[in-house]
Design a protein around this motif. Structure first.
Motif, PDB file in Angstrom:
ATOM      1  N   TYR A 223      12.689  -3.910   4.641  1.00 39.72           N
ATOM      2  CA  TYR A 223      11.992  -2.627   4.637  1.00 39.72           C
ATOM      3  C   TYR A 223      12.565  -1.709   3.554  1.00 39.72           C
ATOM      4  O   TYR A 223      11.830  -1.032   2.828  1.00 39.72           O
ATOM      5  CB  TYR A 223      12.131  -1.943   6.000  1.00 39.72           C
ATOM      6  N   THR A 224      13.897  -1.699   3.445  1.00 40.11           N
ATOM      7  CA  THR A 224      14.575  -0.835   2.477  1.00 40.11           C
ATOM      8  C   THR A 224      14.196  -1.219   1.046  1.00 40.11           C
ATOM      9  O   THR A 224      13.909  -0.347   0.217  1.00 40.11           O
ATOM     10  CB  THR A 224      16.102  -0.925   2.656  1.00 40.11           C
ATOM     11  N   ILE A 225      14.203  -2.515   0.761  1.00 39.13           N
ATOM     12  CA  ILE A 225      13.875  -2.983  -0.596  1.00 39.13           C
ATOM     13  C   ILE A 225      12.442  -2.627  -0.964  1.00 39.13           C
ATOM     14  O   ILE A 225      12.173  -2.102  -2.055  1.00 39.13           O
ATOM     15  CB  ILE A 225      14.100  -4.511  -0.709  1.00 39.13           C
ATOM     16  N   PHE A 226      11.511  -2.887  -0.050  1.00 37.86           N
ATOM     17  CA  PHE A 226      10.103  -2.603  -0.348  1.00 37.86           C
ATOM     18  C   PHE A 226       9.868  -1.102  -0.493  1.00 37.86           C
ATOM     19  O   PHE A 226       9.145  -0.655  -1.388  1.00 37.86           O
ATOM     20  CB  PHE A 226       9.206  -3.169   0.746  1.00 37.86           C
ATOM     21  N   ALA A 227      10.500  -0.317   0.363  1.00 34.55           N
ATOM     22  CA  ALA A 227      10.376   1.141   0.263  1.00 34.55           C
ATOM     23  C   ALA A 227      10.941   1.637  -1.058  1.00 34.55           C
ATOM     24  O   ALA A 227      10.403   2.569  -1.671  1.00 34.55           O
ATOM     25  CB  ALA A 227      11.094   1.810   1.430  1.00 34.55           C
ATOM     26  N   GLY A 228      12.022   1.012  -1.535  1.00 38.41           N
ATOM     27  CA  GLY A 228      12.605   1.377  -2.828  1.00 38.41           C
ATOM     28  C   GLY A 228      11.642   1.140  -3.972  1.00 38.41           C
ATOM     29  O   GLY A 228      11.565   1.943  -4.919  1.00 38.41           O
ATOM     30  N   ILE A 229      10.895   0.049  -3.902  1.00 37.97           N
ATOM     31  CA  ILE A 229       9.869  -0.237  -4.924  1.00 37.97           C
ATOM     32  C   ILE A 229       8.795   0.846  -4.913  1.00 37.97           C
ATOM     33  O   ILE A 229       8.354   1.321  -5.966  1.00 37.97           O
ATOM     34  CB  ILE A 229       9.247  -1.624  -4.674  1.00 37.97           C
ATOM     35  N   ILE A 230       8.380   1.257  -3.721  1.00 41.29           N
ATOM     36  CA  ILE A 230       7.374   2.311  -3.588  1.00 41.29           C
ATOM     37  C   ILE A 230       7.893   3.631  -4.143  1.00 41.29           C
ATOM     38  O   ILE A 230       7.155   4.386  -4.793  1.00 41.29           O
ATOM     39  CB  ILE A 230       6.958   2.483  -2.112  1.00 41.29           C
ATOM     40  N   VAL A 231       9.166   3.931  -3.904  1.00 41.87           N
ATOM     41  CA  VAL A 231       9.762   5.165  -4.430  1.00 41.87           C
ATOM     42  C   VAL A 231       9.709   5.164  -5.950  1.00 41.87           C
ATOM     43  O   VAL A 231       9.346   6.177  -6.577  1.00 41.87           O
ATOM     44  CB  VAL A 231      11.218   5.320  -3.946  1.00 41.87           C
ATOM     45  N   LEU A 232      10.074   4.046  -6.572  1.00 37.65           N
ATOM     46  CA  LEU A 232      10.032   3.928  -8.032  1.00 37.65           C
ATOM     47  C   LEU A 232       8.609   4.129  -8.553  1.00 37.65           C
ATOM     48  O   LEU A 232       8.373   4.880  -9.514  1.00 37.65           O
ATOM     49  CB  LEU A 232      10.558   2.559  -8.457  1.00 37.65           C
ATOM     50  N   MET A 233       7.644   3.478  -7.917  1.00 37.45           N
ATOM     51  CA  MET A 233       6.242   3.619  -8.318  1.00 37.45           C
ATOM     52  C   MET A 233       5.731   5.033  -8.048  1.00 37.45           C
ATOM     53  O   MET A 233       4.908   5.562  -8.802  1.00 37.45           O
ATOM     54  CB  MET A 233       5.383   2.601  -7.571  1.00 37.45           C
ATOM     55  N   GLY A 234       6.238   5.645  -6.979  1.00 36.83           N
ATOM     56  CA  GLY A 234       5.860   7.019  -6.670  1.00 36.83           C
ATOM     57  C   GLY A 234       6.338   7.979  -7.740  1.00 36.83           C
ATOM     58  O   GLY A 234       5.644   8.938  -8.089  1.00 36.83           O
ATOM     59  N   GLY A 235       7.539   7.717  -8.274  1.00 35.38           N
ATOM     60  CA  GLY A 235       8.043   8.526  -9.374  1.00 35.38           C
ATOM     61  C   GLY A 235       7.152   8.440 -10.593  1.00 35.38           C
ATOM     62  O   GLY A 235       6.954   9.428 -11.317  1.00 35.38           O
ATOM     63  N   MET A 236       6.575   7.268 -10.826  1.00 29.67           N
ATOM     64  CA  MET A 236       5.617   7.096 -11.924  1.00 29.67           C
ATOM     65  C   MET A 236       4.310   7.825 -11.616  1.00 29.67           C
ATOM     66  O   MET A 236       3.729   8.474 -12.478  1.00 29.67           O
ATOM     67  CB  MET A 236       5.339   5.603 -12.142  1.00 29.67           C
TER      68      MET A 236
END
Length: 512
Positions: A223-236
């Motif tokens: 969950y943490t890893i996938f959420a981290g990917i979303i955070v990065l994409m959210g920053g974009m």
């Protein structure tokens, strides 16, 4: 003894069936509802409206059926309290949800435009019918809802798709063909699976609130890893959305989650999230400079973050702060975390006050309120206040009816509005002003009361879990961005659902 066992089994069956009904409803809302399309962007507002009310009415019917059948089998009276409608307690969010429903009913009954107000076709389909359905849904969801973290992961899966669509569109690859038939001049106005950029910005606030909460507070590695990917994409995606409302909302989300991270000992992971957002923004800035090149230049706050030098500095500062947090992570174990959290909130509040004072002294454009302020939000806000001041007492108290803003603007200052702004407004672009005109003073009080009591009730959850963090950040983030944004069928229902889920989970945890 036999009768007692039967009653226990019936009660268990009822609880498990209502739980299944709620879960199925949430699964549909967190997946199909968020990407439902008919004629691409041309009728996306109506499509989402019809989808939401249809699924919600089915949920309401199934929920009531389970409750009624259970009462019949147990030979018990059917009472309002069994479905979530309780006695008046002004500390309870459910009381304010009921109050909000009553205000909508009274406003509709006394509206001079009941035909237009019922469906809200002249606005954005946020009429009485939509709010009536929303109120019933959240009252039912708010009753003892067992939390399931995987439901929020499903929400992030749909978010991943929405982010991919937006990023690809920004880079000139509309692989879903959502923009087919739209003028190229409007390409940067419509994006992702939500249409208008302001609505997409609203979604980013909600989705990043969920992603950051899961990344920081979840104990499950996947969950943490996938959420981290979303955070990065959210920053974009924040810069791509090109809307000041997203920065306001995410700032509120960051503040509340940082305070909770300090209190609960997750500061380092919070700094990791901030670094992820900064890196995502830097990637977007580099893409704009070296790959996209031809695009509508960013406006407002987004223009600051679109500068590659600024993006690099912000990323460097975020990474430095992350490194310092890493070095000090063991020393922070000995501080009074609750006191540190409170000091942080006070410091943020003081900082905002200083910013406002300095901004006014320096006469920054953001504090120069006029008709053109906020892409003519200054104009429509001024006119909405004038309309409220000139309204009869009954209208001040209960409003003109949902989705009557267009009727009011056209009948009172149509020509002036076109001369100054070049368009006809059907929304106040400020949710509190919108409710003030449409459901009146009591309507605004009930809405704010519902949001405030929900936030406090969830915050006081005896058994803090990931849903607590998600609910608090979504409520605050959406409310803040709504101060310069509008309610609509694409993301506003999500806000109400998240709020109800948070209240329901807190109620469940407090009883177990």
């Amino acid at each position: 003894m036999g009768k007692k066992k039967i009653l226990k089994k019936t009660e268990y069956d009822k609880n498990s069936i209502t739980d299944i009904v709620k879960k199925l409803y949430i699964i549909i809302i967190f997946s199909a509802y968020m990407i439902a399309m008919h004629d691409k962007y041309f009728d996306i507002t109506k499509t989402r409206y019809l989808f939401f009310v249809s699924v919600s009415i089915l949920f309401i019917i199934c929920y009531l059926a389970v409750e009624m059948i259970t009462r019949i089998l147990k030979d018990e009276k059917f009472e309002a309290g069994n479905i979530g409608i309780n006695k008046t307690d002004f500390k309870s969010p459910v009381t304010w949800m009921q109050f909000f429903l009553i205000c909508n009913i009274i406003s509709f009954l006394f509206s001079a435009q009941r035909g237009k107000s019922f469906y809200g076709e002249e606005g954005r389909y946020m009429g009485f019918y939509m709010f009536f359905v929303i109120c019933i849904v959240i009252i039912f969801l708010s009753k003892d809802l067992k939390g399931y973290e995987w439901l929020y992961l499903l929400f992030l899966v749909t978010t991943f798709f929405s982010y991919i669509v937006a990023i690809a569109q920004h880079m000139g690859n509309d692989f879903m063909h959502y923009r087919d038939g739209i003028s190229k001049k409007q390409f940067n106005i419509f994006m992702s699976t939500f249409g208008n950029i302001n609505i997409y910005a609203s979604f980013i606030v909600i989705s990043l609130a969920v992603a950051i909460s899961i990344f920081v507070f979840s104990k499950k590695t996947v969950y943490t890893i996938f959420a981290g990917i979303i955070v990065l994409m959210g920053g974009m995606s924040m810069m791509i959305a090109n809307s000041d409302s997203v920065y306001m909302g995410i700032f509120a989300v960051a503040v509340i989650l940082f305070a909770l991270a300090i209190r609960d000992g997750y500061v380092f992971k919070m700094f990791m999230c901030i670094s992820g957002l900064a890196i995502g923004n830097l990637i977007s800035a580099l893409i704009n400079r070296y790959i996209v090149k031809e695009y509508d230049k960013r406006e407002g706050i987004a223009r600051i973050f679109d500068n590659t030098r600024t993006a690099l500095i912000l990323t460097a500062v975020a990474l430095l702060a992350l490194f310092i947090a890493f070095l000090l992570r063991k020393r922070t174990e000995y501080i009074n975390k609750k006191r540190a959290s409170l000091i942080f909130l006070i410091a943020v509040g003081a900082g905002l006050i200083v910013f406002v004072i300095i901004g006014n002294v320096l006469k920054l454009s953001i504090f120069d309120f006029n008709y053109k302020w906020g892409t003519y939000r200054g104009y429509i806000w001024t006119k909405c206040v004038e309309l409220f001041n000139e309204a009869p007492l009954m209208r001040k108290l209960f409003g003109y009816g949902q989705e009557t803003v267009r009727m009011l603007t056209v009948s009172n200052f149509h020509d002036e509005m076109l001369d100054i702004t070049g368009k006809v407004y059907d929304n106040a672009h400020n949710e509190l002003l919108q409710y003030l005109l449409t459901i009146g003073f009591f309507g605004v009080v009930s809405y704010v009361g519902m949001v405030a009591t929900s936030f406090i009730y969830i915050l006081k959850n005896k058994k803090r879990n990931i849903i607590t963090y998600i609910s608090l950040s979504v409520i605050l983030g959406y409310f803040v961005q709504g101060l310069i944004n509008l309610n609509q069928p694409m993301t506003t229902p999500l806000f109400f659902v998240f709020m109800a889920m948070g209240v329901g989970n807190a109620m469940y945890e407090n009883k177990t």
